[in-house]
Motif scaffolding. Structure first.
Motif, mmCIF file in Angstrom:
data_model
loop_
_atom_site.group_PDB
_atom_site.id
_atom_site.type_symbol
_atom_site.label_atom_id
_atom_site.label_comp_id
_atom_site.label_asym_id
_atom_site.label_seq_id
_atom_site.Cartn_x
_atom_site.Cartn_y
_atom_site.Cartn_z
ATOM 1 N N ARG A 193 0.850 -1.193 0.000
ATOM 2 C CA ARG A 193 0.000 0.000 0.000
ATOM 3 C C ARG A 193 0.888 1.247 0.000
ATOM 4 O O ARG A 193 1.942 1.282 0.619
ATOM 5 N N GLU A 194 0.414 2.273 -0.646
ATOM 6 C CA GLU A 194 1.167 3.517 -0.751
ATOM 7 C C GLU A 194 1.547 4.069 0.628
ATOM 8 O O GLU A 194 2.684 4.508 0.839
ATOM 9 N N LYS A 198 5.487 4.637 1.928
ATOM 10 C CA LYS A 198 5.963 5.984 2.262
ATOM 11 C C LYS A 198 6.441 6.077 3.704
ATOM 12 O O LYS A 198 7.362 6.832 4.018
ATOM 13 N N VAL A 228 2.733 0.326 -6.444
ATOM 14 C CA VAL A 228 3.653 1.176 -5.671
ATOM 15 C C VAL A 228 5.055 1.259 -6.291
ATOM 16 O O VAL A 228 5.943 1.890 -5.716
ATOM 17 N N ILE A 231 6.547 4.762 -6.674
ATOM 18 C CA ILE A 231 6.863 5.378 -5.377
ATOM 19 C C ILE A 231 8.149 4.783 -4.820
ATOM 20 O O ILE A 231 9.016 5.501 -4.306
#
Length: 376
Positions: A193-194, A198, A228, A231
Motif C-alpha cells: 500500500r502507498e 511511504k 507502488v 513510489i
C-alpha cells in the motif's frame, strides 16, 4: 451462466480470490478486484488498489473513494447476482453482506475477519448476514460456537500453503537481477500500500545503510507491486546502496523469490510475514502507523502479538518492532544480531517450521471451490 460478485480489499485477498476464480471457470465473475483477479478474468467494478489502506486515521483521505466503491458494488448487486463472496476486509464487506441479504442474495464469507483479535462485537452481524463462513484457522469454530445455528461453518486450512511457491534457485535469481554471486541477499519488504511504503521504506533504507557498514557482503532487494513501483523507485533513487528493485517483469511473484533467497529480511506486518514463515528464512516484523491509530488499536485489540507467526505459535518466534521501535538503529541492530548469531538463526528457522506445520495440510482452495459449487 451464474454470476458471482467477489469483494476483496487486500493484496492477500487478491491472491486467494484469483486462485479461486481459476478453480471455478464455469461462472461469470465480477467485483472489487486486485491485479491477479483481473488476470484470472474477473470483471472489475472497482480496483482494490484505490480503497486499500492501513489504519483508521490513514483511511480518512480515501473515505470518498471507499464510499463511491461501495455504491458501485451495491449497484452491481441490484443488477442481479447469484452469490456474493467477501474476503476479509470487514469494514467494507460486512456492510456489503448486509446489502446482499436484503436482496435475497446467497452469501459466503471466505477468510473471516480476525474477530478473535479485535471486533468480537461483529460476530452477531457476521452470523446474521452470512450463509457459509469458510475459515482458515482451526480454532475459529470455538469463536463462533454460539452462532453456528445461524450459519454454516467450514474449516479448510490455510490457502497460502498451496499458493506460496518459487520458481528459481539462488544462482538463477542472482543472474536474473545481475547481483554478484558472492553477495548475500537481504530483503526489504515494505508493503503493497502507498501509505505503508511511504512510511516504512525510508526507515528501512536508513537501517540498510547501517547494516552495510558492518556487512559489505550484503546486497539489498526490494520486491515492488505494480501499484507502488513508481513510489518505491522515487524513494530509493538517491540511496547509494547496493540495491535492486524487482517486479512482476522479473518473476511471477517477486516477493516469494526475495523471501526464498534472502539470508534475512525486514518485512511489513501483514500476510507477507506468514508467507515468509512458510518459506522459512528468518526475518524481522516492522509496523508503524499514526500515533492515534496505534493508540485506538491498542484499546481494541486483546492479543499479545501483532504478527501472525507469533499468534500462531503462541509465543514470540519473530521479533516485532512496532511504532517507536520501528527505527533505523533498532532494525539494523536486530538484523545484525540474527546474522551474526548462528544459534539464534537456526532456532528461528526451526520455530518457523513449526508455524508452517500448524497451518494445516494444504488443499484449502480446492475445498473452498467445492463448497461454493455445491452451494450455488
Amino acid at each position: 451462466m451464474k454470476k458471482i460478485f467477489i469483494s476483496v480489499g487486500e493484496i492477500s485477498g487478491d491472491n486467494y480470490a484469483s486462485e479461486l476464480i481459476k478453480l471455478l471457470p464455469d461462472y461469470r465473475w465480477t467485483g472489487i478486484t486486485g491485479p491477479k483477479m483481473r488476470e484470472a478474468g474477473c470483471g472489475t467494478v472497482e480496483k482494490l488498489e484505490d480503497i486499500s489502506v492501513v489504519g483508521l486515521i490513514e483511511a480518512v483521505p480515501k473515505y470518498f473513494k471507499i464510499r463511491k466503491a461501495f455504491k458501485k458494488a451495491v449497484n452491481e448487486l441490484e443488477k442481479g447476482v447469484d452469490l456474493l463472496i467477501v474476503v476479509d476486509f470487514p469494514g467494507f464487506n460486512l456492510k456489503l453482506l448486509e446489502e446482499a441479504k436484503k436482496r435475497g442474495i446467497k452469501t459466503v464469507y471466505f477468510i473471516a475477519p480476525q474477530v478473535w483479535a479485535w471486533g468480537k462485537g461483529r460476530i452477531p452481524k457476521i452470523a446474521k448476514n452470512t450463509d457459509i463462513l469458510i475459515s482458515i484457522w482451526p480454532f475459529e469454530k470455538e469463536v463462533y460456537r454460539d452462532y453456528l445455528d445461524k450459519m454454516d461453518f467450514e474449516y479448510v486450512g490455510h490457502p497460502l500453503l498451496d499458493i506460496v511457491k518459487t520458481e528459481t534457485d539462488e544462482k538463477q535469481f542472482k543472474q536474473k537481477l545481475k547481483i554478484p554471486e558472492k553477495k548475500k541477499i537481504f530483503g526489504l519488504l515494505c508493503g503493497s500500500r502507498e501509505s505503508e511504503v511511504k512510511t516504512l521504506l525510508p526507515i528501512m533504507l536508513k537501517a540498510a545503510k547501517l547494516i552495510k557498514k558492518e556487512r559489505e557482503d550484503i546486497h539489498f532487494v526490494i520486491p515492488a507491486t505494480p501499484n507502488v513501483e513508481s513510489i518505491v523507485r522515487q524513494i530509493v533513487s538517491n540511496s547509494e546502496l547496493p540495491l535492486t528493485i524487482t517486479t512482476k517483469k522479473d518473476f511471477k511473484n517477486p516477493s516469494y523469490e526475495v523471501m526464498r533467497h534472502s539470508v534475512f529480511s525486514v518485512i511489513a506486518s501483514g500476510t507477507a510475514t506468514l508467507e515468509a514463515s512458510i518459506i522459512g528464512n528468518p526475518f524481522l516484523l516492522v509496523y508503524k502507523v499514526s500515533p492515534l491509530t496505534f493508540f485506538i488499536g491498542k484499546m481494541l485489540v486483546s492479543i499479545d502479538f501483532l504478527g501472525l507467526p507469533n499468534l500462531i505459535a503462541g509465543r514470540e518466534v519473530i521479533k516485532e518492532l512496532l511504532q517507536k521501535d520501528c527505527n533505523p538503529e533498532t532494525i539494523a541492530r536486530e538484523s545484525l544480531r540474527y546474522l551474526n548469531d548462528k544459534n539464534l538463526y537456526q532456532k528461528t528457522k526451526q520455530d518457523l517450521k513449526e508455524v508452517k506445520e500448524k497451518l494445516g495440510e494444504g488443499g484449502a482452495l480446492e475445498k473452498t471451490a467445492d463448497i461454493i459449487k455445491n452451494f450455488i
